[in-house]
Design a protein around this motif. Structure first.
Motif, PDB file in Angstrom:
ATOM      1  N   HIS A   1       0.825  -1.203   0.000  1.00  0.00           N
ATOM      2  CA  HIS A   1       0.000   0.000   0.000  1.00  0.00           C
ATOM      3  C   HIS A   1       0.861   1.255   0.000  1.00  0.00           C
ATOM      4  CE1 HIS A   1      -2.898  -2.986   1.633  1.00  0.00           C
ATOM      5  NE2 HIS A   1      -3.783  -2.244   0.998  1.00  0.00           N
ATOM      6  N   SER A   2       1.927   1.230   0.796  1.00  0.00           N
ATOM      7  CA  SER A   2       2.767   2.411   0.941  1.00  0.00           C
ATOM      8  C   SER A   2       4.208   1.990   1.171  1.00  0.00           C
ATOM      9  CB  SER A   2       2.297   3.275   2.120  1.00  0.00           C
ATOM     10  OG  SER A   2       0.989   3.740   1.927  1.00  0.00           O
ATOM     11  N   ILE A   3       5.118   2.918   0.880  1.00  0.00           N
ATOM     12  CA  ILE A   3       6.536   2.712   1.159  1.00  0.00           C
ATOM     13  C   ILE A   3       6.924   3.723   2.218  1.00  0.00           C
ATOM     14  CG2 ILE A   3       8.864   2.707   0.193  1.00  0.00           C
ATOM     15  CD1 ILE A   3       7.389   2.359  -2.579  1.00  0.00           C
ATOM     16  N   TYR A   4       7.371   3.232   3.366  1.00  0.00           N
ATOM     17  CA  TYR A   4       7.673   4.104   4.491  1.00  0.00           C
ATOM     18  C   TYR A   4       9.171   4.376   4.571  1.00  0.00           C
ATOM     19  CZ  TYR A   4       2.950   2.655   5.645  1.00  0.00           C
ATOM     20  OH  TYR A   4       1.603   2.400   5.587  1.00  0.00           O
ATOM     21  N   VAL A   5       9.501   5.572   5.025  1.00  0.00           N
ATOM     22  CA  VAL A   5      10.890   6.006   5.143  1.00  0.00           C
ATOM     23  C   VAL A   5      11.262   6.112   6.618  1.00  0.00           C
ATOM     24  CG1 VAL A   5      12.564   7.800   4.557  1.00  0.00           C
ATOM     25  CG2 VAL A   5      10.684   7.287   2.980  1.00  0.00           C
ATOM     26  N   VAL A   6      12.398   5.528   6.994  1.00  0.00           N
ATOM     27  CA  VAL A   6      12.869   5.566   8.372  1.00  0.00           C
ATOM     28  C   VAL A   6      14.308   6.082   8.405  1.00  0.00           C
ATOM     29  CG1 VAL A   6      11.384   3.664   9.088  1.00  0.00           C
ATOM     30  CG2 VAL A   6      13.698   3.178   8.278  1.00  0.00           C
ATOM     31  N   ASP A   7      14.763   6.474   9.604  1.00  0.00           N
ATOM     32  CA  ASP A   7      16.169   6.877   9.755  1.00  0.00           C
ATOM     33  C   ASP A   7      16.978   5.695  10.264  1.00  0.00           C
ATOM     34  OD1 ASP A   7      15.594   6.640  12.441  1.00  0.00           O
ATOM     35  OD2 ASP A   7      15.578   8.796  12.843  1.00  0.00           O
ATOM     36  N   ASN A   8      18.199   5.943  10.650  1.00  0.00           N
ATOM     37  CA  ASN A   8      19.076   4.850  11.094  1.00  0.00           C
ATOM     38  C   ASN A   8      18.602   4.202  12.393  1.00  0.00           C
ATOM     39  OD1 ASN A   8      20.788   5.192   8.903  1.00  0.00           O
ATOM     40  ND2 ASN A   8      22.079   6.694   9.974  1.00  0.00           N
ATOM     41  N   ASP A   9      17.747   4.913  13.144  1.00  0.00           N
ATOM     42  CA  ASP A   9      17.209   4.367  14.395  1.00  0.00           C
ATOM     43  C   ASP A   9      15.823   3.750  14.201  1.00  0.00           C
ATOM     44  OD1 ASP A   9      19.440   5.174  15.936  1.00  0.00           O
ATOM     45  OD2 ASP A   9      18.642   7.216  16.059  1.00  0.00           O
ATOM     46  N   GLU A  10      15.440   3.544  12.940  1.00  0.00           N
ATOM     47  CA  GLU A  10      14.141   2.955  12.588  1.00  0.00           C
ATOM     48  C   GLU A  10      12.967   3.857  12.924  1.00  0.00           C
ATOM     49  OE1 GLU A  10      13.604  -0.041  10.966  1.00  0.00           O
ATOM     50  OE2 GLU A  10      15.772  -0.001  10.706  1.00  0.00           O
ATOM     51  N   LYS A  11      13.224   5.132  13.171  1.00  0.00           N
ATOM     52  CA  LYS A  11      12.132   6.070  13.446  1.00  0.00           C
ATOM     53  C   LYS A  11      11.471   6.499  12.145  1.00  0.00           C
ATOM     54  CE  LYS A  11      13.894   7.928  17.807  1.00  0.00           C
ATOM     55  NZ  LYS A  11      14.275   9.150  18.566  1.00  0.00           N
ATOM     56  N   LEU A  12      10.129   6.545  12.182  1.00  0.00           N
ATOM     57  CA  LEU A  12       9.371   6.904  10.985  1.00  0.00           C
ATOM     58  C   LEU A  12       9.620   8.361  10.607  1.00  0.00           C
ATOM     59  CD1 LEU A  12       7.143   6.103   8.910  1.00  0.00           C
ATOM     60  CD2 LEU A  12       5.463   6.924  10.571  1.00  0.00           C
ATOM     61  N   LYS A  13      10.002   8.570   9.340  1.00  0.00           N
ATOM     62  CA  LYS A  13      10.272   9.922   8.860  1.00  0.00           C
ATOM     63  C   LYS A  13       9.230  10.407   7.860  1.00  0.00           C
ATOM     64  CE  LYS A  13      13.517  11.832   9.849  1.00  0.00           C
ATOM     65  NZ  LYS A  13      13.820  12.704  10.994  1.00  0.00           N
ATOM     66  N   GLY A  14       8.632   9.482   7.109  1.00  0.00           N
ATOM     67  CA  GLY A  14       7.658   9.879   6.089  1.00  0.00           C
ATOM     68  C   GLY A  14       7.305   8.723   5.176  1.00  0.00           C
ATOM     69  N   ARG A  15       6.847   9.066   4.004  1.00  0.00           N
ATOM     70  CA  ARG A  15       6.473   8.047   3.022  1.00  0.00           C
ATOM     71  C   ARG A  15       7.053   8.409   1.664  1.00  0.00           C
ATOM     72  NH1 ARG A  15       1.956  10.031   0.147  1.00  0.00           N
ATOM     73  NH2 ARG A  15       1.108  11.948   1.083  1.00  0.00           N
ATOM     74  N   LEU A  16       7.081   7.429   0.793  1.00  0.00           N
ATOM     75  CA  LEU A  16       7.712   7.607  -0.508  1.00  0.00           C
ATOM     76  C   LEU A  16       6.680   7.424  -1.612  1.00  0.00           C
ATOM     77  CD1 LEU A  16      10.531   8.143  -1.677  1.00  0.00           C
ATOM     78  CD2 LEU A  16      10.854   5.670  -1.807  1.00  0.00           C
TER      79      LEU A  16
END
Length: 451
Positions: A172-187
């Motif tokens: 459904h969606s592609i999620y973007v995370v940082d190096n700490d696996e924290k949610l940053k946004g979507r792609l």
């Protein structure tokens, strides 16, 4: 595609194939059916026949069939399977569905099944989901999703997406995370396809994304997804890390279950029951509200009895008691039903006093209209004296206004106190308005007629 239709002839044919061990023919027949249709067939078979079909089918289809079975039937079928057989079926399911099924089993059986799952990462994900309350976002979510790191370039991102997508039924969606696996946004796939393969994801991802936390209530998740028409929503933990996603099919189940529960509460059933439940379970669910209704009826009878002198002097008043009770009950249920629905959809707006004032006006208009019709009928059909007709008319208007106000105020009050407002509809409102209606009716009659 021809719609599936269950018939006695089909069930008899399947039972005969099972009895003669015609596995090839039976397997070919079952493969032609959708897994939801197979589940419908199993509901009509006895336990041994149901187990026979479950063991005959391949695990990929059987796992889907299990998710469609009623909980009681599924528990019985799984009781006939070994831990290894159940583990094979569970391995084919997404983690959320697997956790839902395993959670229904005894704890010692759960440990046996988890130990038999070959994919240890899948097993760990299921164990993690079992720790969450089933009515929370954590209990609803699945671990399967596609996520990419904000520091990757587009080329690395595409390669990783291909690898992850193999384990996801629907992307459904592609999620973007940082190096700490924290949610940053979507792609956005469009941005991904139109951007240079050397560009970093951090330069193209969309930072705005709706999300829920693992401890959010299932009803709140359903409300959010419904409001924004979301097909899926990411779930984060207390540290903001992406831990799963909830899809629309899970939310549809929540909405349906919540609607069923509210409908039963509105009908005066205090716990979740089904038509096939035992007599004792059904009795426990229904009896409390029936007792409340009985007490309400005794209260109304007591009020009528206290005005026995008025009955002797104006016996025509008794003829309109059912009308007063029915009108008060109906008006109260209508008002409360609208408010309960608005509370469930989080669409109720404005101050309480303004809403009560609005219901007052609605009650006044409806009361005058009904009283006018009743006055005409009572005068020409019952030959009711003018003073008695006036009593009935004034009482009707007053009762309808009071019922509308009660039907509006009680659900809002219960909601603010953290009580499901659905309990305000049905027997509660009907019974309370019956009692108040009778009391108001005879009080007004006493004032106007002077007895």
């Amino acid at each position: 595609m021809v719609p599936f239709k269950l018939s006695d002839e089909l069930i008899e044919q399947i039972e005969q194939l099972i009895e003669t061990n015609a596995d090839a023919t039976l397997l070919h027949m079952m493969e032609e059916f959708h897994y939801a249709d197979v589940a419908e067939i199993i509901h009509e078979l006895n336990l041994d026949e149901a187990t026979y079909i479950i063991k005959l089918l391949d695990s990929e289809k059987t796992s889907d069939v299990l998710t469609e079975l009623d909980e009681d039937i599924r528990e019985q079928v799984l009781g006939n399977l070994s831990a290894k057989e159940i583990a094979e079926e569970i391995s084919e399911l997404d983690t959320d569905d697997a956790a839902d099924i395993i959670a229904e089993l005894p704890e010692e059986r759960v440990n046996e099944i988890i130990a038999q799952i070959d994919d240890k990462e899948h097993a760990r994900d299921i164990v993690e989901l079992l720790r969450y309350d089933e009515n929370s976002a954590g209990g609803l979510m699945a671990k399967e999703l596609v996520k990419v790191n904000e520091n990757w370039n587009v080329l690395t991102c595409v390669k990783e997406m291909r690898r992850q997508a193999e384990n996801v039924t629907r992307v459904h969606s592609i999620y973007v995370v940082d190096n700490d696996e924290k949610l940053k946004g979507r792609l956005s796939l469009k941005d991904l396809l139109t951007t240079s393969t050397k560009a970093e994801i951090s330069s193209v991802y969309i930072p705005k994304v709706d999300y829920v936390t693992v401890n959010d209530k299932a009803e709140d998740v359903a409300r959010l997804m419904s409001k924004y028409d979301l097909e899926a929503i990411p779930v984060i933990d207390e540290l903001g890390r992406l831990v799963g996603r909830i899809t629309i099919d899970d939310i549809v189940d929540v909405i349906r279950e919540e609607a069923e529960k509210d409908y039963q509460l509105a009908a005066g059933i205090t716990q979740d029951v089904e038509a096939d439940d035992g007599i004792w379970e059904l009795t426990r669910a229904r009896l409390p509200w029936l007792l409340i209704g009985m007490l309400g009826g005794l209260g109304a009878a007591s009020i009528i009895g206290s005005f026995q002198g008025a009955m002797n002097k104006f016996p025509i008043l008794l003829s309109f008691v059912p009308l007063i009770q029915a009108t008060a009950g109906n008006m109260g249920v209508q008002s409360s039903a609208i408010v309960v629905q608005a509370l469930a959809n989080d669409s109720i707006r404005g101050e309480l006093l303004k809403r009560l004032a609005k219901e007052f006006m609605l009650g006044l208009i409806n009361g005058i209209a009904i009283a006018f019709v009743v006055l005409i009928i009572s005068h020409f059909l019952f030959k009711t004296p003018y003073l008695v007709s006036a009593t009935i008319g004034v009482a009707l208007i007053t009762v309808i206004i009071i019922a509308a106000i009660i039907g509006t105020f009680v659900p809002i009050f219960l909601d603010k106190k953290g009580i499901d407002p659905a309990v305000a509809t049905g027997p509660f409102i009907t019974t309370s308005n019956d009692v108040f209606g009778i009391l108001i009716y005879f009080t007004i009659a006493k004032i106007i007629l002077g007895f």
